[in-house]
Design an enzyme around this catalytic site. Structure first.
Site, PDB file in Angstrom:
ATOM      1  N   GLY A  94     -15.436   2.783   4.079  1.00 38.95           N
ATOM      2  CA  GLY A  94     -14.217   3.536   3.798  1.00 38.95           C
ATOM      3  C   GLY A  94     -13.564   3.179   2.473  1.00 38.95           C
ATOM      4  O   GLY A  94     -12.385   3.467   2.265  1.00 38.95           O
TER       5      GLY A  94
ATOM      6  N   ASN B 170     -12.813  -3.174   2.644  1.00 35.29           N
ATOM      7  CA  ASN B 170     -13.718  -2.043   2.825  1.00 35.29           C
ATOM      8  C   ASN B 170     -14.730  -2.025   1.687  1.00 35.29           C
ATOM      9  O   ASN B 170     -14.357  -2.123   0.515  1.00 35.29           O
ATOM     10  CB  ASN B 170     -12.923  -0.735   2.849  1.00 35.29           C
ATOM     11  CG  ASN B 170     -11.995  -0.643   4.048  1.00 35.29           C
ATOM     12  OD1 ASN B 170     -12.324  -1.121   5.122  1.00 35.29           O
ATOM     13  ND2 ASN B 170     -10.832  -0.044   3.864  1.00 35.29           N
TER      14      ASN B 170
ATOM     15  N   HIS C  37      -6.913  -5.754   2.202  1.00 31.30           N
ATOM     16  CA  HIS C  37      -5.792  -5.200   2.958  1.00 31.30           C
ATOM     17  C   HIS C  37      -5.230  -6.306   3.858  1.00 31.30           C
ATOM     18  O   HIS C  37      -5.983  -6.974   4.576  1.00 31.30           O
ATOM     19  CB  HIS C  37      -6.272  -4.066   3.877  1.00 31.30           C
ATOM     20  CG  HIS C  37      -6.811  -2.861   3.178  1.00 31.30           C
ATOM     21  ND1 HIS C  37      -6.075  -1.708   2.976  1.00 31.30           N
ATOM     22  CD2 HIS C  37      -8.035  -2.610   2.641  1.00 31.30           C
ATOM     23  CE1 HIS C  37      -6.824  -0.795   2.365  1.00 31.30           C
ATOM     24  NE2 HIS C  37      -8.015  -1.320   2.149  1.00 31.30           N
TER      25      HIS C  37
ATOM     26  N   HIS D 254     -10.141  -5.047  -3.223  1.00 30.18           N
ATOM     27  CA  HIS D 254      -8.784  -5.216  -2.702  1.00 30.18           C
ATOM     28  C   HIS D 254      -8.870  -5.675  -1.256  1.00 30.18           C
ATOM     29  O   HIS D 254      -9.685  -5.188  -0.479  1.00 30.18           O
ATOM     30  CB  HIS D 254      -7.965  -3.934  -2.817  1.00 30.18           C
ATOM     31  CG  HIS D 254      -8.675  -2.701  -2.371  1.00 30.18           C
ATOM     32  ND1 HIS D 254      -9.663  -2.106  -3.135  1.00 30.18           N
ATOM     33  CD2 HIS D 254      -8.578  -1.954  -1.246  1.00 30.18           C
ATOM     34  CE1 HIS D 254     -10.124  -1.038  -2.504  1.00 30.18           C
ATOM     35  NE2 HIS D 254      -9.486  -0.931  -1.342  1.00 30.18           N
TER      36      HIS D 254
ATOM     37  N   ASP E  38       0.855  -1.190   0.000  1.00 31.61           N
ATOM     38  CA  ASP E  38       0.000   0.000   0.000  1.00 31.61           C
ATOM     39  C   ASP E  38       0.893   1.243   0.000  1.00 31.61           C
ATOM     40  O   ASP E  38       1.907   1.303   0.695  1.00 31.61           O
ATOM     41  CB  ASP E  38      -0.916  -0.002   1.235  1.00 31.61           C
ATOM     42  CG  ASP E  38      -2.057   0.982   1.106  1.00 31.61           C
ATOM     43  OD1 ASP E  38      -3.224   0.537   0.999  1.00 31.61           O
ATOM     44  OD2 ASP E  38      -1.805   2.205   1.112  1.00 31.61           O
ATOM     45  N   ILE E  39       0.491   2.248  -0.759  1.00 32.10           N
ATOM     46  CA  ILE E  39       1.290   3.468  -0.887  1.00 32.10           C
ATOM     47  C   ILE E  39       1.257   4.307   0.396  1.00 32.10           C
ATOM     48  O   ILE E  39       2.127   5.150   0.618  1.00 32.10           O
ATOM     49  CB  ILE E  39       0.786   4.288  -2.113  1.00 32.10           C
ATOM     50  CG1 ILE E  39       1.887   5.194  -2.635  1.00 32.10           C
ATOM     51  CG2 ILE E  39      -0.477   5.061  -1.789  1.00 32.10           C
ATOM     52  CD1 ILE E  39       1.590   5.768  -4.019  1.00 32.10           C
TER      53      ILE E  39
HETATM   54  P1  AMP Z   1      -9.727   1.484   0.426  1.00 30.69           P
HETATM   55  O1  AMP Z   1      -9.786   2.759   1.213  1.00 30.69           O
HETATM   56  O2  AMP Z   1     -10.110   0.264   1.190  1.00 30.69           O
HETATM   57  O3  AMP Z   1     -10.467   1.607  -0.883  1.00 30.69           O
HETATM   58  O4  AMP Z   1      -8.200   1.251   0.106  1.00 30.69           O
HETATM   59  C1  AMP Z   1      -7.528   1.835  -0.970  1.00 30.69           C
HETATM   60  C2  AMP Z   1      -6.074   1.749  -0.645  1.00 30.69           C
HETATM   61  O5  AMP Z   1      -5.322   1.934  -1.831  1.00 30.69           O
HETATM   62  C3  AMP Z   1      -5.584   2.809   0.352  1.00 30.69           C
HETATM   63  O6  AMP Z   1      -5.053   2.176   1.500  1.00 30.69           O
HETATM   64  C4  AMP Z   1      -4.532   3.574  -0.442  1.00 30.69           C
HETATM   65  O7  AMP Z   1      -3.443   3.988   0.352  1.00 30.69           O
HETATM   66  C5  AMP Z   1      -4.137   2.570  -1.488  1.00 30.69           C
HETATM   67  N1  AMP Z   1      -3.588   3.116  -2.724  1.00 30.69           N
HETATM   68  C6  AMP Z   1      -4.087   4.111  -3.476  1.00 30.69           C
HETATM   69  N2  AMP Z   1      -3.314   4.330  -4.552  1.00 30.69           N
HETATM   70  C7  AMP Z   1      -2.302   3.433  -4.487  1.00 30.69           C
HETATM   71  C8  AMP Z   1      -1.161   3.151  -5.299  1.00 30.69           C
HETATM   72  N3  AMP Z   1      -0.920   3.828  -6.425  1.00 30.69           N
HETATM   73  N4  AMP Z   1      -0.323   2.171  -4.918  1.00 30.69           N
HETATM   74  C9  AMP Z   1      -0.555   1.469  -3.797  1.00 30.69           C
HETATM   75  N5  AMP Z   1      -1.614   1.675  -2.979  1.00 30.69           N
HETATM   76  C10 AMP Z   1      -2.465   2.662  -3.308  1.00 30.69           C
END
Ligand code: AMP
Length: 112
Positions: free
Chosen positions: A91, A85, A100, A98, A28-29
Site C-alpha cells: 500500500g 508500507n 506510520h 516513512h 499525516d494529512i
Molecule cells: P503510504 O500509503 O504508506 O505510502 O503513506 C503515505 C501517507 O502520506 C498517507 O497516509 C498520506 O495520507 C500521507 N500524506 C500524503 N501527503 C501528505 C502531506 N502533504 N502531509 C502529510 N501526510 C501526507
C-alpha cells in the site's frame, strides 16, 4: 522531488511534531487514528526494502524517533502501532521511506 522532500525543505506546510538532525515527524494529512504521525529520514531512502547497510544508523534513529513521537503525542503508555508500507501490496503511495505511528484508539488485528 517527492511531497515529503518538499515538506523537509519547508516548501509545503506540515504539522511538525518533532525533528532531529536526520529525521522529521509530522501529522499525516489523512489520519487513520486519533494520533497518526509519519516519521521520515531527511535523506531520501525510497522504501524499507531498498535501504542499504550504510543506512543502518539512520534506520535505528528512526525507531528512537518513534519513541519520542509517542511520548510527545501521549500514546507511549496507552500503546500504538508502527507500520511501514512497501510496494504495491503493502500500500505504499509515496516513494520516500516513512514510518506510520498510529494510536489513540484500540487498533484491530490482523490489519487490513
Ligand atoms: P503510504 O500509503 O504508506 O505510502 O503513506 C503515505 C501517507 O502520506 C498517507 O497516509 C498520506 O495520507 C500521507 N500524506 C500524503 N501527503 C501528505 C502531506 N502533504 N502531509 C502529510 N501526510 C501526507
Amino acid at each position: 522531488m517527492t511531497i515529503f522532500e518538499k515538506i523537509i525543505a519547508r516548501e509545503i506546510p506540515a504539522k511538525i511534531v518533532a525533528e532531529g538532525e536526520t529525521w522529521l515527524a509530522f501529522h499525516d494529512i489523512s489520519p487513520q487514528a486519533p494520533v497518526h504521525v509519519l516519521v521520515i529520514p531527511k535523506k531520501l531512502i525510497t522504501r524499507v526494502g531498498a535501504a542499504d547497510p550504510e543506512d543502518a544508523a539512520i534506520l535505528g534513529t528512526l525507531l528512537l524517533a518513534v519513541q519520542e513521537v509517542a511520548q510527545k503525542t501521549g500514546i507511549l503508555e496507552t500503546g500504538f502501532r508502527v507500520i511501514i508500507n512497501h510496494g504495491r501490496d503493502g500500500g505504499e503511495t509515496v516513494p520516500h521511506l516513512h514510518i506510520h505511528v498510529l494510536g489513540g484508539r484500540p487498533l484491530g488485528w490482523p490489519p487490513g
